[in-house]
Write a protein that holds these residues in place. Structure first.
Motif, PDB file in Angstrom:
ATOM      1  N   TYR A  81      19.596  60.307  72.181  1.00 49.91           N
ATOM      2  CA  TYR A  81      20.539  59.715  73.116  1.00 49.91           C
ATOM      3  C   TYR A  81      21.640  58.908  72.421  1.00 49.91           C
ATOM      4  O   TYR A  81      22.556  58.413  73.083  1.00 49.91           O
ATOM      5  N   SER A  82      21.534  58.791  71.096  1.00 46.29           N
ATOM      6  CA  SER A  82      22.603  58.139  70.330  1.00 46.29           C
ATOM      7  C   SER A  82      23.402  59.146  69.522  1.00 46.29           C
ATOM      8  O   SER A  82      24.294  58.783  68.759  1.00 46.29           O
ATOM      9  N   SER A  83      23.077  60.427  69.680  1.00 44.98           N
ATOM     10  CA  SER A  83      23.726  61.487  68.913  1.00 44.98           C
ATOM     11  C   SER A  83      24.816  62.157  69.738  1.00 44.98           C
ATOM     12  O   SER A  83      24.718  62.249  70.962  1.00 44.98           O
ATOM     13  N   ASP A  84      25.856  62.604  69.040  1.00 47.82           N
ATOM     14  CA  ASP A  84      26.969  63.287  69.696  1.00 47.82           C
ATOM     15  C   ASP A  84      26.665  64.775  69.795  1.00 47.82           C
ATOM     16  O   ASP A  84      26.610  65.477  68.778  1.00 47.82           O
ATOM     17  N   LEU A  85      26.454  65.250  71.006  1.00 47.04           N
ATOM     18  CA  LEU A  85      26.130  66.662  71.235  1.00 47.04           C
ATOM     19  C   LEU A  85      27.249  67.370  71.993  1.00 47.04           C
ATOM     20  O   LEU A  85      27.022  68.373  72.661  1.00 47.04           O
ATOM     21  N   THR A  86      28.435  66.867  71.894  1.00 44.00           N
ATOM     22  CA  THR A  86      29.573  67.495  72.565  1.00 44.00           C
ATOM     23  C   THR A  86      30.263  68.459  71.602  1.00 44.00           C
ATOM     24  O   THR A  86      29.928  68.538  70.430  1.00 44.00           O
ATOM     25  N   GLY A  87      31.238  69.170  72.102  1.00 43.28           N
ATOM     26  CA  GLY A  87      31.989  70.091  71.261  1.00 43.28           C
ATOM     27  C   GLY A  87      31.209  71.350  70.939  1.00 43.28           C
ATOM     28  O   GLY A  87      30.182  71.654  71.557  1.00 43.28           O
ATOM     29  N   ALA A  88      31.698  72.110  69.951  1.00 42.24           N
ATOM     30  CA  ALA A  88      31.032  73.341  69.533  1.00 42.24           C
ATOM     31  C   ALA A  88      29.697  72.981  68.885  1.00 42.24           C
ATOM     32  O   ALA A  88      29.651  72.240  67.901  1.00 42.24           O
ATOM     33  N   LEU A  89      28.611  73.511  69.430  1.00 48.43           N
ATOM     34  CA  LEU A  89      27.287  73.015  69.051  1.00 48.43           C
ATOM     35  C   LEU A  89      26.243  74.113  68.988  1.00 48.43           C
ATOM     36  O   LEU A  89      26.207  75.017  69.824  1.00 48.43           O
ATOM     37  N   GLY A  90      25.378  74.011  67.991  1.00 49.97           N
ATOM     38  CA  GLY A  90      24.181  74.826  67.919  1.00 49.97           C
ATOM     39  C   GLY A  90      22.978  73.911  67.833  1.00 49.97           C
ATOM     40  O   GLY A  90      22.982  72.943  67.077  1.00 49.97           O
ATOM     41  N   ILE A  91      21.962  74.169  68.641  1.00 52.18           N
ATOM     42  CA  ILE A  91      20.729  73.372  68.618  1.00 52.18           C
ATOM     43  C   ILE A  91      19.600  74.251  68.103  1.00 52.18           C
ATOM     44  O   ILE A  91      19.357  75.336  68.638  1.00 52.18           O
ATOM     45  N   VAL A  92      18.921  73.780  67.058  1.00 49.68           N
ATOM     46  CA  VAL A  92      17.820  74.542  66.467  1.00 49.68           C
ATOM     47  C   VAL A  92      16.483  73.995  66.969  1.00 49.68           C
ATOM     48  O   VAL A  92      16.207  72.800  66.841  1.00 49.68           O
ATOM     49  N   ILE A  93      15.682  74.890  67.528  1.00 47.32           N
ATOM     50  CA  ILE A  93      14.342  74.543  68.008  1.00 47.32           C
ATOM     51  C   ILE A  93      13.331  75.187  67.079  1.00 47.32           C
ATOM     52  O   ILE A  93      13.364  76.398  66.846  1.00 47.32           O
ATOM     53  N   GLY A  94      12.406  74.388  66.548  1.00 42.38           N
ATOM     54  CA  GLY A  94      11.437  74.901  65.594  1.00 42.38           C
ATOM     55  C   GLY A  94      10.248  75.578  66.240  1.00 42.38           C
ATOM     56  O   GLY A  94      10.063  75.540  67.465  1.00 42.38           O
ATOM     57  N   SER A  95       9.421  76.184  65.410  1.00 36.20           N
ATOM     58  CA  SER A  95       8.240  76.900  65.887  1.00 36.20           C
ATOM     59  C   SER A  95       7.214  75.938  66.478  1.00 36.20           C
ATOM     60  O   SER A  95       7.240  74.734  66.220  1.00 36.20           O
ATOM     61  N   GLU A  96       6.297  76.512  67.255  1.00 34.02           N
ATOM     62  CA  GLU A  96       5.311  75.697  67.954  1.00 34.02           C
ATOM     63  C   GLU A  96       4.429  74.904  66.999  1.00 34.02           C
ATOM     64  O   GLU A  96       4.024  73.786  67.307  1.00 34.02           O
ATOM     65  N   GLY A  97       4.132  75.469  65.833  1.00 32.54           N
ATOM     66  CA  GLY A  97       3.211  74.798  64.933  1.00 32.54           C
ATOM     67  C   GLY A  97       3.849  73.908  63.892  1.00 32.54           C
ATOM     68  O   GLY A  97       3.453  72.751  63.718  1.00 32.54           O
TER      69      GLY A  97
END
Length: 255
Positions: A190-206
């Motif tokens: 909630y303190s990070s800037d997530l606006t503009g051109a963005l890619g979010i990386v989600i890691g594996s379950e383990g």
């Protein structure tokens, strides 16, 4: 001899809502199997849409539907389709340009549970992401289970399957995207800037985001944890991150 078509989980769509969305999107459907007997509820409207679209409909014994679904909840309806056509990174970026929007891309680093992948795809569609990226190896693909979990989103949100996630991230960065990795040791979401051109990386379950992929990212973000459990399911974490990005973009009038 086993029915070979029943072994291919990428050429059938299981369940009423996924079938309906496939019909609405104009997806080519080879045939629609419907449980024998009187149609009830939403099945009536779905079959009418299928007939109007000229789709071949076959009444089928429920035991055969059970076998084809391989344990999936078919709700009396299975559609046979051509395998999903994976898109390219350029296709996803061009989709954003055509909408005059900064690219918003979700990158899955070896998500192996098809239900998680489907849930991520569903949320990606809901937040207006332009596409989802998955690796060719070590990851769930657009199987029947993933498509059903996506609840129709697979018909609208493109998925790119790439050989190397690290090099793909480099390409996205050259295209102007900032890449954020979900990581327990990252900066507060909630303190990070997530606006503009963005890619979010989600890691594996383990194991989360792999070391090499994390090194390619511009920054890492973490979701605050206030209870006794210190981690979330991969698709839930992805949903939290995506909706915070949407909130920030809406607040700034970006999306």
């Amino acid at each position: 001899m086993a029915d070979k078509t029943a072994m291919n989980t990428e050429d059938k769509i299981i369940g009423r809502n996924p079938v309906l969305e496939a019909i609405k999107s104009g997806r080519t459907i080879d045939k629609l199997l419907v449980k024998k007997g009187k149609l009830e509820g939403s099945a009536v409207a779905i079959v009418k849409k299928a007939r109007d679209a000229g789709i071949v409909i076959r009444e089928t014994d429920v035991r055969k539907l059970d076998a084809i679904a391989e344990g999936g909840n078919h709700q009396g309806m299975i559609a046979y389709v051509s395998p999903y056509e994976y898109k390219t990174i350029d296709f996803i970026l061009n989709s954003a340009r055509e909408k005059n929007e900064p690219p918003f891309v979700i990158i899955c680093d070896k998500i192996t549970d098809p239900h998680n992948l489907g849930a991520i795809l569903r949320t990606a569609n809901c937040v207006g992401a332009h596409g989802v990226v998955i690796p060719k190896h070590g990851s769930a693909g657009l199987s029947g289970a993933a498509v059903k979990s996506a609840a129709g989103a697979a018909e609208y949100t493109p998925v790119a399957k790439v050989t190397n996630l690290a090099s793909t991230i480099e390409k996205l960065k050259k295209e102007g995207l900032w890449i954020a990795a979900a990581d327990m040791d990252g900066d507060d979401l909630y303190s990070s800037d997530l606006t503009g051109a963005l890619g979010i990386v989600i890691g594996s379950e383990g194991s989360g985001v792999s070391r090499l992929v994390k090194e390619k990212c511009d920054f890492t973000v973490s979701i605050p944890m206030c209870g006794q459990i210190n981690s979330l399911n991969a698709s839930v974490a992805a949903g939290v991150l995506m909706y915070e990005a949407l909130h920030q973009r809406k607040t700034k009038g970006i999306n």
